[in-house]
Scaffold this active site. Structure first.
Site, PDB file in Angstrom:
ATOM      1  N   GLU A  84       8.328  38.346  41.778  1.00  0.00           N
ATOM      2  CA  GLU A  84       8.302  39.438  40.785  1.00  0.00           C
ATOM      3  C   GLU A  84       9.716  39.915  40.492  1.00  0.00           C
ATOM      4  OE1 GLU A  84       5.808  42.010  43.179  1.00  0.00           O
ATOM      5  OE2 GLU A  84       4.010  41.239  42.210  1.00  0.00           O
ATOM      6  N   CYS A 125      -0.972  48.668  42.506  1.00  0.00           N
ATOM      7  CA  CYS A 125       0.084  49.641  42.201  1.00  0.00           C
ATOM      8  C   CYS A 125       0.038  50.091  40.741  1.00  0.00           C
ATOM      9  CB  CYS A 125       1.447  49.045  42.520  1.00  0.00           C
ATOM     10  SG  CYS A 125       1.674  47.381  41.864  1.00  0.00           S
TER      11      CYS A 125
HETATM   12 ZN   LIG Z   1       2.465  47.432  39.753  1.00  0.00          ZN
END
Ligand SMILES: [Zn+2]
Length: 508
Positions: A172, A268
Site C-alpha cells: 500500500e 479502516c
Molecule cells: Zn483504510
C-alpha cells in the site's frame, strides 16, 4: 431540568473518557523514551503522534507534545529500534517490508531527512499531519520545511488526479515519482483522507489556496468514491480504471473490489470516511485572527468571532454542481457599549479555487473587485446583519492532461468540471471502454440530471469507438463509428452495478 441533567451527564462522561485516554497516554509515556528503563521505540504505524497533539491541546498537558515529538524524532535513528526489536523477538520482517525495508514504515532514516514520500501511504500521510502539528506547537522551522518539501513532492509527482496517493498495492505504498497507473492504482480511501489531514494543517499554518485545492480534489473524488450513494458500502482501493473480469483474475488487482462492500477484514476506511464527514465543518472554514476563512463551499451556518463580537453567517449553494455561492451575515452580537452600533469590522477570506478563472463577486447586489492573494479574496468591511455576498465561480468543463512522465496515461485526457473529476462507465457505453476516443475538438456539454445518482451534473459529447476486428493483431484498421459519450462524476461511479470504468480517455 432534564436538559441540565443531560448536560451534566455529557460533561461528566466526557471527563471520564478523557481520563481513560490520559491514563493510556501516561502509560505509553512511561514506557517509551530514552530515559533509564524505557524502551527507545516508536510505533510501526504512525497515528499516535497526531493523536497525542490533539490530547495535548485538549488537556493543556505539555508532556503529550513532548512524547509526540520524541516519536517523530526517534523514528529512523540508529541503532534502528524496529530492526533490533525484530531480532530480539526472533521474527521475520513483516511481509510488506521486503521490498522497501524500513522505508515502508518511514523508519529507514530520520523523518527530517525525507525528500520524497516513502512507504505505506496512510502511515506517511499521518506522519506528515503530526509533523505539521508539531512544527506549529514547537515553532520548529526545520520540521515545517520538511513538511513543505514532502508536500511539494506529493502534489507534483505522486498525486492521482482524484486526490489519491499510494499507487502500489503491495505494501500500500508510494513508489517512483510519476508512477500513477490508473488500472493498478491502490489509492486507499484512508490515504486520501490523510492527504486532507495534511493539507488542512498546512492551510492553518499558511492561508494558501494550493492546500485547499488539493484538499477539495481528494474530498470530492477519491474520498467520495470510497462510499456508496446510500452510505452503506465502501471501497478500500480506488482505481481510476477497471475491467471487472481482469481485476478478478490478476494478482496485483486482487485487493480491488469491483463493487463496494459492506465491510473489510481490515476495516479502516469505512469509519475513517464517517469520521471525516462527521467533522467536515473543520475543513469547510477556519477562524482567523480578524475573521473567517471559507475553504470549501457547502451549505450551512458558521459562527466566528471578529473584533470581539460573535458573528454568524449562512452559506447557500448547490456547489459543486452550480457556480454560485451566496453568503449572508445572519447575526452579529452587540457590545455592551450603547454607541457600539449594530455592525462589526471583520474580514471574510473567500477561497477562489485554483481551477477557476473569471470568478466574480457582488456585495449587496453591487459588483465588487476580486483581487485574490494566494488563492483567497479578503473582504474587509464593517459588516451588517443581512449583508449578502454572491460569489460566482465559473465551471467550464476542462480537459486535463497528465505530465508526459505519467507513462500509463500518455495520449489520454481526463474531464474535470470545478473540483469534480469525471469518468465513463459501462452502464452508459457497454463494455470495452478502451475503444472510446474523445476528439480534442468535440464540444463538451453539461446537463443537470436530477434523476441520476442522487442528482448530479453529467458531461455529454460525441466521440468515436474503434470497431472490433476479427484478428488479435492486424495491419489494417477496423474503422471507427461515432458514439455518444456521457461522463459521470468519478466519486459516484459503481453505483449502477458492476461494470467497466475509465477516467483517462484516449484523445484524438
Ligand atoms: Zn483504510
Amino acid at each position: 431540568m432534564i436538559e441540565a441533567g443531560v448536560a451534566h451527564f455529557r460533561a461528566t462522561n466526557k471527563r471520564t473518557l478523557l481520563d481513560i485516554v490520559c491514563k493510556l497516554a501516561d502509560l505509553i509515556d512511561r514506557t517509551f523514551g530514552l530515559g533509564p528503563g524505557q524502551i527507545p521505540g516508536y510505533c510501526g504505524h504512525e497515528e499516535i503522534e497526531l493523536a497525542l497533539v490533539k490530547l495535548a491541546r485538549a488537556t493543556g498537558e505539555a508532556r503529550y507534545l513532548k512524547l509526540a515529538s520524541y516519536f517523530i524524532d526517534q523514528r529512523g535513528q540508529e541503532p534502528n529500534y524496529l530492526m533490533a526489536e525484530t531480532q530480539r523477538r526472533g521474527d521475520k520482517l513483516p511481509w510488506h517490508m521486503y521490498f522497501d525495508g524500513l522505508a515502508t514504515l518511514q523508519a529507514a532514516k530520520p523523518v527530517r531527512e525525507l525528500k520524497e514520500p516513502v512507504g505505506h501511504a496512510v502511515r506517511q500521510m499521518y506522519l506528515l499531519a503530526a509533523m505539521a502539528d508539531l512544527a506549529v506547537e514547537n515553532k520548529d522551522a526545520t520540521l515545517l520545511q520538511s513538511c513543505r518539501t514532502l508536500w511539494e513532492s506529493i502534489v507534483h509527482r505522486h498525486l492521482y488526479i482524484t486526490g489519491g496517493v499510494g499507487s502500489e498495492p503491495y505494501g500500500e505504498k508510494f513508489t517512483e515519482p510519476f508512477d500513477l497507473p490508473p488500472d493498478r492504482a491502490y489509492a486507499e480511501t484512508c490515504a486520501a483522507i490523510g492527504v486532507i489531514f495534511f493539507a488542512r494543517r498546512l492551510l492553518e499554518i499558511e492561508l494558501h489556496g494550493a492546500y485547499a485545492d488539493v484538499m477539495e480534489r481528494a474530498l470530492y473524488n477519491n474520498v467520495q468514491s470510497g462510499m456508496s450513494l446510500d452510505g452503506t458500502k465502501f471501497f478500500y482501493v480506488n482505481p481510476l480504471e477497471l475491467i471487472p473480469a481482469v481485476a478478478k483474475r490478476r494478482y496485483e488487482c486482487h485487493l480491488v473490489k469491483t463493487q463496494r462492500v459492506g465491510w473489510f477484514g481490515c476495516a479502516c476506511c469505512p469509519p475513517n470516511v464517517a469520521r471525516l464527514f462527521a467533522s467536515l465543518g473543520e475543513y469547510v472554514a477556519s477562524q482567523r485572527p480578524d475573521g473567517l476563512a471559507l475553504h470549501l463551499y457547502a451549505e450551512g451556518d458558521l459562527r466566528f468571532t471578529a473584533a470581539g463580537r460573535d458573528m454568524q453567517l449562512s452559506v447557500q449553494t448547490d456547489y459543486p454542481w452550480t457556480e454560485t455561492v451566496t453568503i449572508t451575515i445572519t447575526s452579529i452580537s452587540q457590545l455592551p457599549s450603547p454607541n457600539s452600533g449594530g455592525g462589526s469590522a471583520a474580514t471574510l477570506y473567500l477561497r477562489i479555487p485554483g481551477w477557476c478563472r473569471g470568478a466574480t463577486l457582488q456585495i449587496n447586489g453591487q459588483s465588487h473587485p476580486l483581487e485574490p492573494v494566494n488563492g483567497y479574496a479578503a473582504l474587509h468591511r464593517n459588516w451588517q446583519t443581512g449583508d449578502r455576498v454572491a460569489l460566482t465561480l465559473p465551471m467550464p468543463v476542462e480537459r486535463v492532461r497528465a505530465d508526459p512522465r505519467v507513462a500509463t496515461v500518455a495520449g489520454c485526457v481526463a474531464l474535470q468540471r470545478g473540483p469534480v473529476v469525471y469518468c465513463v462507465e459501462e452502464a452508459d457505453h457497454g463494455p470495452n471502454l478502451a475503444a472510446l476516443t474523445l476528439p480534442h475538438t468535440a464540444p463538451l456539454a453539461i446537463r443537470n440530471d436530477p434523476a441520476l445518482l442522487g442528482g448530479c451534473v453529467v458531461i455529454e459529447t460525441t466521440g468515436t469507438r474503434d470497431r472490433t476486428g476479427t484478428d488479435l493483431y492486424s495491419t489494417t484498421a477496423s474503422g471507427i463509428e461515432p458514439v455518444k459519450l456521457r461522463a459521470i462524476p468519478y466519486g459516484l461511479w459503481a453505483n449502477r452495478g458492476e461494470g467497466e470504468m475509465r477516467v483517462w480517455i484516449r484523445e484524438s
